[in-house]
Write a protein that holds these residues in place. Structure first.
Motif, PDB file in Angstrom:
ATOM      1  N   GLY A  34      40.199  27.728  58.974  1.00 36.01           N
ATOM      2  CA  GLY A  34      39.574  26.399  58.990  1.00 36.01           C
ATOM      3  C   GLY A  34      38.085  26.392  58.689  1.00 36.01           C
ATOM      4  N   ARG A  35      37.605  27.349  57.931  1.00 34.54           N
ATOM      5  CA  ARG A  35      36.178  27.419  57.592  1.00 34.54           C
ATOM      6  C   ARG A  35      35.882  26.498  56.402  1.00 34.54           C
ATOM      7  NH1 ARG A  35      32.346  30.702  60.448  1.00 34.54           N
ATOM      8  NH2 ARG A  35      33.502  32.374  61.450  1.00 34.54           N
ATOM      9  N   HIS A  36      35.271  25.376  56.687  1.00 36.60           N
ATOM     10  CA  HIS A  36      34.999  24.414  55.619  1.00 36.60           C
ATOM     11  C   HIS A  36      34.060  25.005  54.570  1.00 36.60           C
ATOM     12  CE1 HIS A  36      36.313  20.638  58.037  1.00 36.60           C
ATOM     13  NE2 HIS A  36      37.119  21.666  58.190  1.00 36.60           N
ATOM     14  N   GLU A  37      33.163  25.865  55.038  1.00 39.71           N
ATOM     15  CA  GLU A  37      32.198  26.480  54.125  1.00 39.71           C
ATOM     16  C   GLU A  37      32.909  27.217  52.973  1.00 39.71           C
ATOM     17  OE1 GLU A  37      29.580  28.895  56.454  1.00 39.71           O
ATOM     18  OE2 GLU A  37      28.780  29.934  54.693  1.00 39.71           O
ATOM     19  N   LEU A  38      34.018  27.862  53.293  1.00 49.55           N
ATOM     20  CA  LEU A  38      34.742  28.595  52.252  1.00 49.55           C
ATOM     21  C   LEU A  38      35.493  27.627  51.340  1.00 49.55           C
ATOM     22  CD1 LEU A  38      36.014  31.753  54.186  1.00 49.55           C
ATOM     23  CD2 LEU A  38      33.932  31.421  52.849  1.00 49.55           C
ATOM     24  N   ALA A  39      36.032  26.572  51.936  1.00 49.20           N
ATOM     25  CA  ALA A  39      36.709  25.551  51.129  1.00 49.20           C
ATOM     26  C   ALA A  39      35.710  24.906  50.171  1.00 49.20           C
ATOM     27  CB  ALA A  39      37.333  24.505  52.043  1.00 49.20           C
ATOM     28  N   GLU A  40      34.504  24.687  50.684  1.00 51.28           N
ATOM     29  CA  GLU A  40      33.494  24.053  49.829  1.00 51.28           C
ATOM     30  C   GLU A  40      33.009  24.992  48.724  1.00 51.28           C
ATOM     31  OE1 GLU A  40      30.946  22.572  52.901  1.00 51.28           O
ATOM     32  OE2 GLU A  40      32.516  21.109  53.378  1.00 51.28           O
ATOM     33  N   ALA A  41      32.895  26.273  49.046  1.00 54.70           N
ATOM     34  CA  ALA A  41      32.497  27.247  48.006  1.00 54.70           C
ATOM     35  C   ALA A  41      33.539  27.250  46.885  1.00 54.70           C
ATOM     36  CB  ALA A  41      32.357  28.644  48.611  1.00 54.70           C
ATOM     37  N   ALA A  54      35.598  24.752  46.115  1.00 56.39           N
ATOM     38  CA  ALA A  54      35.559  23.462  45.403  1.00 56.39           C
ATOM     39  C   ALA A  54      34.377  23.428  44.432  1.00 56.39           C
ATOM     40  CB  ALA A  54      35.459  22.322  46.410  1.00 56.39           C
ATOM     41  N   LYS A  55      33.238  23.912  44.891  1.00 56.26           N
ATOM     42  CA  LYS A  55      32.054  23.886  44.016  1.00 56.26           C
ATOM     43  C   LYS A  55      32.288  24.747  42.771  1.00 56.26           C
ATOM     44  CE  LYS A  55      27.086  24.722  43.811  1.00 56.26           C
ATOM     45  NZ  LYS A  55      27.240  25.136  42.417  1.00 56.26           N
ATOM     46  N   GLN A  56      32.840  25.944  42.977  1.00 53.93           N
ATOM     47  CA  GLN A  56      33.071  26.820  41.828  1.00 53.93           C
ATOM     48  C   GLN A  56      34.115  26.216  40.889  1.00 53.93           C
ATOM     49  OE1 GLN A  56      31.285  29.511  40.914  1.00 53.93           O
ATOM     50  NE2 GLN A  56      32.478  29.318  39.025  1.00 53.93           N
ATOM     51  N   ALA A  57      35.129  25.578  41.464  1.00 51.14           N
ATOM     52  CA  ALA A  57      36.158  24.959  40.616  1.00 51.14           C
ATOM     53  C   ALA A  57      35.550  23.835  39.784  1.00 51.14           C
ATOM     54  CB  ALA A  57      37.303  24.432  41.478  1.00 51.14           C
ATOM     55  N   ARG A  58      34.570  23.157  40.357  1.00 54.96           N
ATOM     56  CA  ARG A  58      33.903  22.100  39.590  1.00 54.96           C
ATOM     57  C   ARG A  58      33.023  22.687  38.485  1.00 54.96           C
ATOM     58  NH1 ARG A  58      33.374  19.330  44.696  1.00 54.96           N
ATOM     59  NH2 ARG A  58      31.376  20.367  44.991  1.00 54.96           N
ATOM     60  N   ASP A  59      32.307  23.802  38.815  1.00 53.71           N
ATOM     61  CA  ASP A  59      31.352  24.374  37.853  1.00 53.71           C
ATOM     62  C   ASP A  59      32.045  25.160  36.739  1.00 53.71           C
ATOM     63  OD1 ASP A  59      29.430  23.318  39.443  1.00 53.71           O
ATOM     64  OD2 ASP A  59      28.758  25.223  40.312  1.00 53.71           O
ATOM     65  N   LEU A  60      32.968  26.027  37.146  1.00 58.19           N
ATOM     66  CA  LEU A  60      33.742  26.827  36.187  1.00 58.19           C
ATOM     67  C   LEU A  60      34.980  27.301  36.927  1.00 58.19           C
ATOM     68  CD1 LEU A  60      33.973  28.409  33.411  1.00 58.19           C
ATOM     69  CD2 LEU A  60      32.948  30.338  34.633  1.00 58.19           C
ATOM     70  N   ALA A  61      36.069  26.580  36.743  1.00 48.74           N
ATOM     71  CA  ALA A  61      37.278  26.905  37.503  1.00 48.74           C
ATOM     72  C   ALA A  61      37.856  28.229  37.038  1.00 48.74           C
ATOM     73  CB  ALA A  61      38.317  25.806  37.350  1.00 48.74           C
ATOM     74  N   PHE A  62      37.853  28.453  35.753  1.00 51.46           N
ATOM     75  CA  PHE A  62      38.462  29.692  35.282  1.00 51.46           C
ATOM     76  C   PHE A  62      37.810  30.209  34.026  1.00 51.46           C
ATOM     77  CE2 PHE A  62      41.303  32.170  32.629  1.00 51.46           C
ATOM     78  CZ  PHE A  62      41.479  33.241  33.500  1.00 51.46           C
ATOM     79  N   PHE A  63      37.571  31.477  34.036  1.00 47.86           N
ATOM     80  CA  PHE A  63      37.328  32.247  32.817  1.00 47.86           C
ATOM     81  C   PHE A  63      37.648  33.696  33.152  1.00 47.86           C
ATOM     82  CE2 PHE A  63      35.580  33.518  28.788  1.00 47.86           C
ATOM     83  CZ  PHE A  63      36.000  32.458  28.014  1.00 47.86           C
ATOM     84  N   PRO A  64      38.256  34.420  32.201  1.00 43.04           N
ATOM     85  CA  PRO A  64      38.619  35.808  32.525  1.00 43.04           C
ATOM     86  C   PRO A  64      37.401  36.719  32.381  1.00 43.04           C
ATOM     87  CG  PRO A  64      39.269  35.307  30.284  1.00 43.04           C
ATOM     88  CD  PRO A  64      38.682  34.033  30.847  1.00 43.04           C
ATOM     89  N   VAL A  65      37.528  37.933  32.921  1.00 44.70           N
ATOM     90  CA  VAL A  65      36.467  38.928  32.696  1.00 44.70           C
ATOM     91  C   VAL A  65      36.903  39.898  31.587  1.00 44.70           C
ATOM     92  CG1 VAL A  65      35.263  38.817  34.911  1.00 44.70           C
ATOM     93  CG2 VAL A  65      37.303  40.240  34.717  1.00 44.70           C
ATOM     94  N   TRP A  66      37.516  39.339  30.603  1.00 45.05           N
ATOM     95  CA  TRP A  66      37.978  40.116  29.439  1.00 45.05           C
ATOM     96  C   TRP A  66      36.946  39.914  28.325  1.00 45.05           C
ATOM     97  CZ3 TRP A  66      43.619  41.432  28.523  1.00 45.05           C
ATOM     98  CH2 TRP A  66      44.371  41.321  29.691  1.00 45.05           C
ATOM     99  N   GLY A  67      36.030  40.844  28.217  1.00 49.89           N
ATOM    100  CA  GLY A  67      35.031  40.749  27.147  1.00 49.89           C
ATOM    101  C   GLY A  67      33.899  39.792  27.465  1.00 49.89           C
TER     102      GLY A  67
END
Ligand code: PLP
Length: 484
Positions: A93-100, A102-115
């Motif tokens: 139930g740590r909201h801080e982790l949920a918010e981290a 959510a923020k990352q999903a808003r900024d850049l939800a996905f990109f691989p570390v391939w190259g």
């Protein structure tokens, strides 16, 4: 009501409430339970789970969690004595982790570390390298523990190829150890029943003894140094038997989970390190459970005073708020990969997922800010001492482990360490798992070999929680002893 394994907690919850529901009929099977429980039986395939109980609609569903507590679908409240699955270091139930996340999903939800790289992936790698012992400065991401183990084996094979010793491809791991379920990791998982249906496995894996001091030969009972020396020397013996030119790596957990929290005897890892160096064998510290504070250190190897060549980790890195694994690699092992055209032709789409990386950084912030790793170092002995109060129950044989990672071995006669028969062990487990659940403690009785109750509470736990665990265990174990 379900089969359980080295890694999976039992789905043991009593189902009186769901049994009280009107039976539902479907697919030729009479099902009890709510529509959702019935849907679980029809469509959800549990991991390491016997589906027959689910098919009857007897499905325990965890619906909510807060701090160190869980609630199931019947409103039953339980102390999370296993941190989910050795995962939820900072509690639920740590909201801080949920918010981290959510923020990352808003900024850049996905990109691989391939190259390409991404910001949280870089920041996390730098931070992990900072915590790591020795010169383990290079981080290869995965999505979980099996993939981390898989990665380490492949990485070791290719390393030896790159430095001109292509014959070094075999690996060693310890008796009874659990290193995961993918084919490579399963080859290192020295639990016969888990391997049998899936042969042929990856060739080249063999076994060395673990450090189960309680079940060691009696001459070692009062001489742990001699025991550690013997167990380490068995590694040398196996390397020589296989042929040193063929052995790439040794996989060991700092404290072995499977079998019930086997701690290293004094001198063991110093000697193992020496042997690995002598024969050019990479030492892989599988810290999928032990890292991120569980045994009292961000990395358990650092805490125990040895420097491996590779660390595999996962579970506690995000406290489970998002999945990730991290393999840390030394300068020496990394070196040939950064030269010329060498490429580690290996990767996972979701390895080092940006959201998981951001959550991991926020989780490490919490561990630091709240001093949770130091807390484990400081309070770990009190946790153990609290469980040692149970020695007055005539079936409690051994309390062992490190930090917030303890096991309690039950035995027929603590004075002689006489084991329960197989039948007695089965009966005990069948009683213990549901009884503990009913009494409000989520944990498990390990299901291979000797009966060991395993405990790994969130790192936020303190004396009040240790007392609660002890009192529930006391009640259940006294009843268990009287039934034998
Ligand atoms: C030591 C160890 N290695 C590897 C694994 C496999 O991890 P995962 O279940 O994330 O694949 C586990 C899982 O419990 C583990 O305990």
């Amino acid at each position: 009501m379900t089969a359980v394994d080295a890694t999976t907690p039992p789905s043991t919850a009593p189902t009186e409430a769901s049994s009280a529901q009107a039976p539902v009929t479907g697919a030729g099977v009479t099902r009890k339970g709510t529509p959702r429980e019935v849907a679980a039986g029809r469509h959800l395939w549990g991991h390491f789970t016997r589906q027959d109980a689910w098919d009857r609609g007897e499905v325990t569903t965890i619906v909510r969690a807060e701090g160190e507590y869980l609630w199931d679908q019947n409103g039953h409240r339980l102390f999370d004595g296993l941190s989910g699955l050795f995962v939820v270091q900072v509690g639920h139930g740590r909201h801080e982790l949920a918010e981290a996340a959510a923020k990352q999903a808003r900024d850049l939800a996905f990109f691989p570390v391939w190259g390409y790289a991404h910001t949280p992936g870089i920041d996390l790698a730098e931070r992990l390298a900072d915590y790591a012992p020795g010169d383990l400065n290079h981080v290869f991401y995965t999505t979980g523990g099996s993939e981390a183990v898989e990665t380490a084996w492949k990485l070791a094979k290719q390393y030896w190829q790159l430095v001109g010793k292509p014959g070094k491809r075999k690996v060693l791991s310890r008796d009874g150890a659990y290193h995961g379920t993918t084919h490579g990791a399963l080859s290192l998982t020295r639990i016969g029943g888990y391997q049998a249906p899936y042969t042929p496995l990856v060739e080249g894996a063999s076994q060395v003894p673990n450090t189960n001091a309680y079940r060691s030969q009696p001459q070692f009972w009062d001489d742990q140094v001699a025991y550690g020396r013997w167990a380490a020397d068995e590694v040398e013996r196996q390397i020589l038997a296989e042929g040193p030119d063929t052995v790439a790596a040794l996989f060991v957990e700092p404290v072995q989970n499977s079998g019930g929290c086997f701690v290293p005897p004094p001198g063991y890892f110093a000697r193992v390190r020496e042997i690995c160096d002598r024969y050019d064998v990479l030492l892989v510290s599988d810290e999928v459970i032990c890292a991120y504070g569980r045994t009292g250190g961000i990395f358990a190897s650092a805490d125990l005073g040895y420097v491996p060549d590779i660390i595999t980790s996962s579970k506690g890195l995000t406290s489970g708020y998002s999945p990730i694994g991290a393999v840390l690699v030394s300068d020496r092992v990394y070196e040939p990969y950064r030269r010329g055209e060498a490429v580690f032709t290996h990767g996972y789409t979701f390895g080092g997922h940006p959201v998981s990386s951001a959550v991991a950084l926020a989780n490490l912030d919490i561990l630091e800010r709240e001093g949770l790793v130091d807390r484990v170092r400081t309070l770990g002995p009190a946790f153990k001492a609290t469980l040692e109060r149970l020695y007055d129950i005539p079936i409690v044989g051994d309390v062992r482990g490190a930090g917030y990672f303890l096991g309690l071995e039950l035995t027929r006669d603590p004075a002689t360490r006489e084991r329960f028969t197989e039948k007695e062990s089965d009966r005990l487990r069948a009683f213990l798992n549901p009884a503990l659940y009913e009494a409000g403690l989520y944990c498990r009785a390990d299901d291979r070999g000797d009966v060991v109750i395993q405990l790994a509470p969130p790192l936020t736990s303190g004396q009040a929680e240790f007392d609660l665990i002890e009192s529930i265990l006391r009640d259940v174990l006294v009843r268990a002893a009287s039934r034998l």
